[in-house]
Design a protein around this motif. Structure first.
Motif, PDB file in Angstrom:
ATOM      1  N   UNK A  88      -1.738 -34.160  20.150  1.00 60.08           N
ATOM      2  CA  UNK A  88      -1.623 -34.500  21.572  1.00 60.08           C
ATOM      3  C   UNK A  88      -0.867 -35.807  21.725  1.00 60.08           C
ATOM      4  N   UNK A  89      -0.558 -36.133  22.973  1.00 63.10           N
ATOM      5  CA  UNK A  89      -0.078 -37.464  23.291  1.00 63.10           C
ATOM      6  C   UNK A  89      -1.245 -38.434  23.365  1.00 63.10           C
ATOM      7  N   UNK A  90      -0.934 -39.687  23.649  1.00 60.50           N
ATOM      8  CA  UNK A  90      -1.980 -40.714  23.737  1.00 60.50           C
ATOM      9  C   UNK A  90      -2.703 -40.677  25.077  1.00 60.50           C
ATOM     10  N   UNK A  91      -2.121 -39.981  26.074  1.00 52.09           N
ATOM     11  CA  UNK A  91      -2.724 -39.822  27.395  1.00 52.09           C
ATOM     12  C   UNK A  91      -2.582 -38.367  27.788  1.00 52.09           C
ATOM     13  N   UNK A  92      -3.641 -37.803  28.353  1.00 52.82           N
ATOM     14  CA  UNK A  92      -3.558 -36.417  28.818  1.00 52.82           C
ATOM     15  C   UNK A  92      -4.498 -36.245  30.003  1.00 52.82           C
ATOM     16  N   UNK A  93      -3.961 -35.696  31.100  1.00 47.76           N
ATOM     17  CA  UNK A  93      -4.762 -35.513  32.302  1.00 47.76           C
ATOM     18  C   UNK A  93      -5.390 -34.132  32.365  1.00 47.76           C
ATOM     19  N   UNK A  94      -4.838 -33.160  31.655  1.00 48.69           N
ATOM     20  CA  UNK A  94      -5.399 -31.812  31.672  1.00 48.69           C
ATOM     21  C   UNK A  94      -6.649 -31.728  30.804  1.00 48.69           C
ATOM     22  N   UNK A  95      -6.554 -32.281  29.597  1.00 53.25           N
ATOM     23  CA  UNK A  95      -7.695 -32.374  28.692  1.00 53.25           C
ATOM     24  C   UNK A  95      -7.710 -33.796  28.130  1.00 53.25           C
ATOM     25  N   UNK A  96      -8.644 -34.639  28.529  1.00 54.14           N
ATOM     26  CA  UNK A  96      -8.653 -36.027  28.060  1.00 54.14           C
ATOM     27  C   UNK A  96      -8.630 -36.117  26.538  1.00 54.14           C
ATOM     28  N   UNK A  97      -7.952 -37.135  26.037  1.00 52.47           N
ATOM     29  CA  UNK A  97      -7.771 -37.292  24.592  1.00 52.47           C
ATOM     30  C   UNK A  97      -9.105 -37.332  23.841  1.00 52.47           C
ATOM     31  N   UNK A  98     -10.141 -38.045  24.322  1.00 51.71           N
ATOM     32  CA  UNK A  98     -11.417 -38.014  23.584  1.00 51.71           C
ATOM     33  C   UNK A  98     -11.990 -36.607  23.437  1.00 51.71           C
ATOM     34  N   UNK A  99     -11.734 -35.740  24.419  1.00 53.23           N
ATOM     35  CA  UNK A  99     -12.191 -34.359  24.335  1.00 53.23           C
ATOM     36  C   UNK A  99     -11.476 -33.627  23.202  1.00 53.23           C
ATOM     37  N   UNK A 100     -10.173 -33.892  23.036  1.00 56.81           N
ATOM     38  CA  UNK A 100      -9.431 -33.274  21.942  1.00 56.81           C
ATOM     39  C   UNK A 100      -9.835 -33.873  20.597  1.00 56.81           C
ATOM     40  N   UNK A 101     -10.162 -35.172  20.569  1.00 52.48           N
ATOM     41  CA  UNK A 101     -10.686 -35.780  19.346  1.00 52.48           C
ATOM     42  C   UNK A 101     -11.947 -35.044  18.890  1.00 52.48           C
ATOM     43  N   UNK A 102     -12.843 -34.807  19.831  1.00 51.00           N
ATOM     44  CA  UNK A 102     -14.096 -34.132  19.507  1.00 51.00           C
ATOM     45  C   UNK A 102     -13.857 -32.691  19.084  1.00 51.00           C
ATOM     46  N   UNK A 103     -12.916 -32.019  19.724  1.00 49.05           N
ATOM     47  CA  UNK A 103     -12.588 -30.651  19.334  1.00 49.05           C
ATOM     48  C   UNK A 103     -12.077 -30.605  17.902  1.00 49.05           C
ATOM     49  N   UNK A 104     -11.211 -31.541  17.549  1.00 47.01           N
ATOM     50  CA  UNK A 104     -10.700 -31.592  16.174  1.00 47.01           C
ATOM     51  C   UNK A 104     -11.837 -31.787  15.184  1.00 47.01           C
ATOM     52  N   UNK A 105     -12.783 -32.644  15.528  1.00 45.63           N
ATOM     53  CA  UNK A 105     -13.926 -32.869  14.638  1.00 45.63           C
ATOM     54  C   UNK A 105     -14.711 -31.576  14.453  1.00 45.63           C
ATOM     55  N   UNK A 106     -14.962 -30.866  15.566  1.00 49.71           N
ATOM     56  CA  UNK A 106     -15.715 -29.617  15.476  1.00 49.71           C
ATOM     57  C   UNK A 106     -14.984 -28.558  14.666  1.00 49.71           C
ATOM     58  N   UNK A 107     -13.657 -28.587  14.729  1.00 47.82           N
ATOM     59  CA  UNK A 107     -12.860 -27.607  13.996  1.00 47.82           C
ATOM     60  C   UNK A 107     -12.648 -27.991  12.537  1.00 47.82           C
ATOM     61  N   UNK A 108     -12.930 -29.247  12.179  1.00 46.24           N
ATOM     62  CA  UNK A 108     -12.539 -29.723  10.848  1.00 46.24           C
ATOM     63  C   UNK A 108     -11.030 -29.748  10.698  1.00 46.24           C
ATOM     64  N   UNK A 109     -10.340 -30.066  11.801  1.00 38.80           N
ATOM     65  CA  UNK A 109      -8.883 -29.963  11.867  1.00 38.80           C
ATOM     66  C   UNK A 109      -8.205 -31.292  11.593  1.00 38.80           C
ATOM     67  N   UNK A 110      -6.968 -31.226  11.171  1.00 38.85           N
ATOM     68  CA  UNK A 110      -6.112 -32.407  11.161  1.00 38.85           C
ATOM     69  C   UNK A 110      -5.916 -32.857  12.606  1.00 38.85           C
ATOM     70  N   UNK A 111      -5.903 -34.156  12.836  1.00 40.24           N
ATOM     71  CA  UNK A 111      -5.760 -34.699  14.195  1.00 40.24           C
ATOM     72  C   UNK A 111      -4.579 -35.646  14.240  1.00 40.24           C
ATOM     73  N   UNK A 112      -3.672 -35.407  15.190  1.00 44.47           N
ATOM     74  CA  UNK A 112      -2.521 -36.276  15.402  1.00 44.47           C
ATOM     75  C   UNK A 112      -2.461 -36.706  16.862  1.00 44.47           C
ATOM     76  N   UNK A 113      -2.321 -37.994  17.096  1.00 47.25           N
ATOM     77  CA  UNK A 113      -2.047 -38.538  18.423  1.00 47.25           C
ATOM     78  C   UNK A 113      -0.656 -39.161  18.378  1.00 47.25           C
ATOM     79  N   UNK A 114       0.241 -38.661  19.199  1.00 46.25           N
ATOM     80  CA  UNK A 114       1.615 -39.148  19.232  1.00 46.25           C
ATOM     81  C   UNK A 114       1.691 -40.274  20.266  1.00 46.25           C
ATOM     82  N   UNK A 115       1.833 -41.488  19.792  1.00 47.91           N
ATOM     83  CA  UNK A 115       1.894 -42.642  20.695  1.00 47.91           C
ATOM     84  C   UNK A 115       3.142 -42.567  21.571  1.00 47.91           C
TER      85      UNK A 115
END
Length: 306
Positions: free
Chosen positions: A229-256
């Motif tokens: 994701x980007x560093x800001x997201x209005x459709x799905x807030x970034x902390x929500x995607x952080x948590x999703x990645x944790x639940x998935x055991x996924x690689x996580x990238x935030x593009x500044x």
């Protein structure tokens, strides 16, 4: 709405219609599959052009990259029937596209396309080498975005596309202003909007408002996963995607420096992150059984920033 920085395809890329068992789909196709093949699925109101800036960087890294207009999007077209755009139908389209490309595909879904890509993997993960969920979350869009999307869906039911387009321009938030957008891109955005099938927009808009949380089901699928994701997201807030990645055991990238459309806003960094993930997938696939740690993907991606 994603705004491609350019409409010019990179050298060697071509636009054509990909023949599949589910019909023909308008695509942009670049590169040779020396390292693998990627299928890029756009989001709500989007199209293959949203990925133009990624084609060259990924092709230079040895990937064949195919960006698609989904059913009812821009140059693909589709029936005037909402039932044709149910999520299971769109997921079957993605599976057919992957089959037409020969399988073993790195699947990337942006925004609404992330929900469709997830549905395709849950239906049948066999055609895919990995899944990247870009700027898409675990369930429906954030509550703060519900009113605008609901108004759009309601307007599409009673107004023509041109009238809705003008109303959307009036409702755009400051971050979506046309300032700095090249005139040809601005005209393309209007042309693309008018070419979309209204019933597709209504069906997928409703899905954005009602999508259930399917993260646990996806986590159970033994496929490498990447949340970008980007560093800001209005459709799905970034902390929500952080948590999703944790639940998935996924690689996580935030593009500044990027927001909802990192592939268009920061294409070099986004391509680098994708290629790094796909390279890890190749490494795991070729490693002896048991050589990779179970938590490797999550640990390596947790602090990754571009």
């Amino acid at each position: 709405m994603s705004k491609p920085p350019t409409l010019t395809l990179p050298p060697g890329a071509r636009a054509y219609r990909l023949a599949t068992s589910r019909g023909d789909f308008a695509v942009h196709d670049a590169g040779e599959a020396r390292a693998g093949t990627a299928l890029l699925v756009p989001g709500f109101t989007g199209s293959k052009e949203d990925f133009i800036a990624l084609l060259g960087p990924l092709a230079r890294r040895g990937y064949r990259v195919v960006a698609v207009d989904g059913r009812g999007q821009y140059e693909t077209g589709g029936p005037r029937d909402e039932a044709a755009y149910a999520q299971e139908e769109l997921a079957r389209d993605v599976l057919a596209q992957a089959a037409a490309l020969g399988g073993g595909v790195h699947l990337v879904g942006h925004s609404m396309g992330g929900l469709v890509a997830r549905a395709a993997v849950l239906a049948d993960a066999a055609p895919f080498a990995s899944l990247t969920i870009m700027s898409s979350g675990p369930a429906a869009i954030a509550a703060a975005q519900h009113a605008r999307t609901r108004r759009l869906v309601e307007a599409l039911a009673v107004l023509d596309m041109e009238t809705v387009w003008r109303a959307m321009r009036d409702l755009d938030p400051p971050e979506a202003a046309d300032d700095g957008t090249p005139p040809e891109v601005r005209e393309f955005l209007r042309r693309r909007w008018l070419a979309n099938v209204p019933e597709q927009l209504v069906a997928t808009g409703r899905r954005l408002l009602t999508e259930p949380d399917r993260v646990d089901a996806l986590a159970a699928v033994p496929l490498p996963k990447h949340v970008l994701s980007g560093a800001v997201d209005y459709a799905w807030p970034v902390p929500l995607m952080d948590e999703m990645a944790r639940r998935l055991g996924a690689r996580r990238t935030v593009v500044e420096g990027a927001e909802h459309s990192p592939g268009a806003e920061r294409p070099a960094e986004t391509a680098e992150a994708m290629a790094a993930f796909w390279g890890e997938c190749r490494g795991r696939a070729s490693a002896p059984a048991g050589a990779a740690g179970a938590g490797g993907a999550e640990e390596s991606g947790a602090a990754e920033r571009f």
